[in-house]
Design a protein around this motif. Sequence first.
Motif, PDB file in Angstrom:
ATOM      1  N   GLU A  63       0.835  -1.205   0.000  1.00 19.22           N
ATOM      2  CA  GLU A  63       0.000   0.000   0.000  1.00 19.22           C
ATOM      3  C   GLU A  63       0.873   1.259   0.000  1.00 19.22           C
ATOM      4  O   GLU A  63       0.578   2.222  -0.706  1.00 19.22           O
ATOM      5  CB  GLU A  63      -0.928   0.002   1.212  1.00 19.22           C
ATOM      6  CG  GLU A  63      -2.038  -1.028   1.128  1.00 19.22           C
ATOM      7  CD  GLU A  63      -2.737  -1.267   2.460  1.00 19.22           C
ATOM      8  OE1 GLU A  63      -2.519  -0.507   3.426  1.00 19.22           O
ATOM      9  OE2 GLU A  63      -3.510  -2.238   2.531  1.00 19.22           O
ATOM     10  N   GLY A  64       1.955   1.247   0.770  1.00 20.89           N
ATOM     11  CA  GLY A  64       2.873   2.382   0.791  1.00 20.89           C
ATOM     12  C   GLY A  64       3.546   2.590  -0.553  1.00 20.89           C
ATOM     13  O   GLY A  64       3.745   3.723  -1.004  1.00 20.89           O
ATOM     14  N   THR A  65       3.865   1.482  -1.216  1.00 23.99           N
ATOM     15  CA  THR A  65       4.476   1.570  -2.543  1.00 23.99           C
ATOM     16  C   THR A  65       3.486   2.176  -3.534  1.00 23.99           C
ATOM     17  O   THR A  65       3.871   2.975  -4.391  1.00 23.99           O
ATOM     18  CB  THR A  65       4.930   0.173  -3.013  1.00 23.99           C
ATOM     19  OG1 THR A  65       5.783  -0.392  -2.019  1.00 23.99           O
ATOM     20  CG2 THR A  65       5.687   0.244  -4.318  1.00 23.99           C
ATOM     21  N   GLU A  66       2.219   1.822  -3.397  1.00 24.01           N
ATOM     22  CA  GLU A  66       1.182   2.420  -4.252  1.00 24.01           C
ATOM     23  C   GLU A  66       1.085   3.922  -4.012  1.00 24.01           C
ATOM     24  O   GLU A  66       0.875   4.694  -4.941  1.00 24.01           O
ATOM     25  CB  GLU A  66      -0.174   1.752  -4.012  1.00 24.01           C
ATOM     26  CG  GLU A  66      -0.289   0.364  -4.602  1.00 24.01           C
ATOM     27  CD  GLU A  66      -0.138   0.329  -6.114  1.00 24.01           C
ATOM     28  OE1 GLU A  66      -0.728   1.189  -6.799  1.00 24.01           O
ATOM     29  OE2 GLU A  66       0.577  -0.558  -6.610  1.00 24.01           O
ATOM     30  N   GLU A  67       1.250   4.321  -2.759  1.00 23.72           N
ATOM     31  CA  GLU A  67       1.227   5.750  -2.435  1.00 23.72           C
ATOM     32  C   GLU A  67       2.373   6.485  -3.126  1.00 23.72           C
ATOM     33  O   GLU A  67       2.207   7.581  -3.654  1.00 23.72           O
ATOM     34  CB  GLU A  67       1.336   5.939  -0.915  1.00 23.72           C
ATOM     35  CG  GLU A  67       0.207   6.726  -0.328  1.00 23.72           C
ATOM     36  CD  GLU A  67       0.329   6.855   1.176  1.00 23.72           C
ATOM     37  OE1 GLU A  67       0.725   7.947   1.638  1.00 23.72           O
ATOM     38  OE2 GLU A  67       0.023   5.875   1.866  1.00 23.72           O
ATOM     39  N   LEU A  68       3.555   5.870  -3.106  1.00 26.54           N
ATOM     40  CA  LEU A  68       4.705   6.469  -3.800  1.00 26.54           C
ATOM     41  C   LEU A  68       4.416   6.574  -5.296  1.00 26.54           C
ATOM     42  O   LEU A  68       4.738   7.573  -5.934  1.00 26.54           O
ATOM     43  CB  LEU A  68       5.961   5.625  -3.595  1.00 26.54           C
ATOM     44  CG  LEU A  68       6.636   5.649  -2.242  1.00 26.54           C
ATOM     45  CD1 LEU A  68       7.787   4.649  -2.211  1.00 26.54           C
ATOM     46  CD2 LEU A  68       7.137   7.039  -1.895  1.00 26.54           C
ATOM     47  N   LYS A  69       3.830   5.536  -5.831  1.00 25.17           N
ATOM     48  CA  LYS A  69       3.551   5.458  -7.272  1.00 25.17           C
ATOM     49  C   LYS A  69       2.651   6.593  -7.737  1.00 25.17           C
ATOM     50  O   LYS A  69       2.785   7.067  -8.865  1.00 25.17           O
ATOM     51  CB  LYS A  69       2.902   4.101  -7.556  1.00 25.17           C
ATOM     52  CG  LYS A  69       2.630   3.799  -8.984  1.00 25.17           C
ATOM     53  CD  LYS A  69       2.025   2.407  -9.051  1.00 25.17           C
ATOM     54  CE  LYS A  69       1.659   1.995 -10.429  1.00 25.17           C
ATOM     55  NZ  LYS A  69       1.102   0.642 -10.440  1.00 25.17           N
ATOM     56  N   THR A  70       1.746   7.038  -6.879  1.00 26.75           N
ATOM     57  CA  THR A  70       0.801   8.087  -7.286  1.00 26.75           C
ATOM     58  C   THR A  70       1.399   9.487  -7.219  1.00 26.75           C
ATOM     59  O   THR A  70       0.772  10.431  -7.688  1.00 26.75           O
ATOM     60  CB  THR A  70      -0.473   8.049  -6.408  1.00 26.75           C
ATOM     61  OG1 THR A  70      -0.104   8.266  -5.059  1.00 26.75           O
ATOM     62  CG2 THR A  70      -1.209   6.730  -6.558  1.00 26.75           C
ATOM     63  N   ASN A  71       2.590   9.615  -6.663  1.00 24.98           N
ATOM     64  CA  ASN A  71       3.213  10.934  -6.574  1.00 24.98           C
ATOM     65  C   ASN A  71       3.745  11.340  -7.943  1.00 24.98           C
ATOM     66  O   ASN A  71       4.582  10.641  -8.522  1.00 24.98           O
ATOM     67  CB  ASN A  71       4.347  10.907  -5.548  1.00 24.98           C
ATOM     68  CG  ASN A  71       4.915  12.277  -5.301  1.00 24.98           C
ATOM     69  OD1 ASN A  71       5.437  12.921  -6.203  1.00 24.98           O
ATOM     70  ND2 ASN A  71       4.816  12.731  -4.077  1.00 24.98           N
ATOM     71  N   PRO A  72       3.290  12.466  -8.480  1.00 26.46           N
ATOM     72  CA  PRO A  72       3.717  12.896  -9.823  1.00 26.46           C
ATOM     73  C   PRO A  72       5.237  13.062  -9.954  1.00 26.46           C
ATOM     74  O   PRO A  72       5.792  12.815 -11.016  1.00 26.46           O
ATOM     75  CB  PRO A  72       3.017  14.239 -10.020  1.00 26.46           C
ATOM     76  CG  PRO A  72       1.925  14.275  -9.009  1.00 26.46           C
ATOM     77  CD  PRO A  72       2.341  13.395  -7.885  1.00 26.46           C
ATOM     78  N   ALA A  73       5.903  13.442  -8.886  1.00 26.11           N
ATOM     79  CA  ALA A  73       7.357  13.640  -8.952  1.00 26.11           C
ATOM     80  C   ALA A  73       8.108  12.323  -9.121  1.00 26.11           C
ATOM     81  O   ALA A  73       9.270  12.318  -9.517  1.00 26.11           O
ATOM     82  CB  ALA A  73       7.837  14.357  -7.686  1.00 26.11           C
TER      83      ALA A  73
END
Length: 128
Positions: A63-73
């Motif tokens: 889930e945390g990796t998915e959160e990183l994935k959604t960051n545009p940067a």
Amino acid sequence: MRIHLYLLLLAVGASAAPPMSSMAELLTLLEQMYESVTKDIQIARIETPDNIDDANCVSTIFEGTEELKTNPALKKYSVFFQKFERLKQSLTPSLAQEGKCDTERKSATIFIEKLMTFIRKASKKPRA
């Protein structure tokens, strides 16, 4: 005829190789992402397992990796996310039986450090 046999053996050997090179590649990409995050990318705090060795916390890591994935940067690290997604199945123990995981919202750098540890440990586990 020998050349065909050698080529066939080479192809079989390459396809049977364990994904260790993929793990090493994941770690390299993750280290590059870590450098970017520590320098100039602002990311909200991410739910991070207190104990990365806790089997109950595997889904929290994903889930945390998915959160990183959604960051545009972090879009430039899409290769990491694609490779991690492919390896997810082999890294995932029985999530249906997952219990409570103690977590805390921490900085992205701390989450990435724990993710690196998780991938290193997963790469050392014996394969069935």
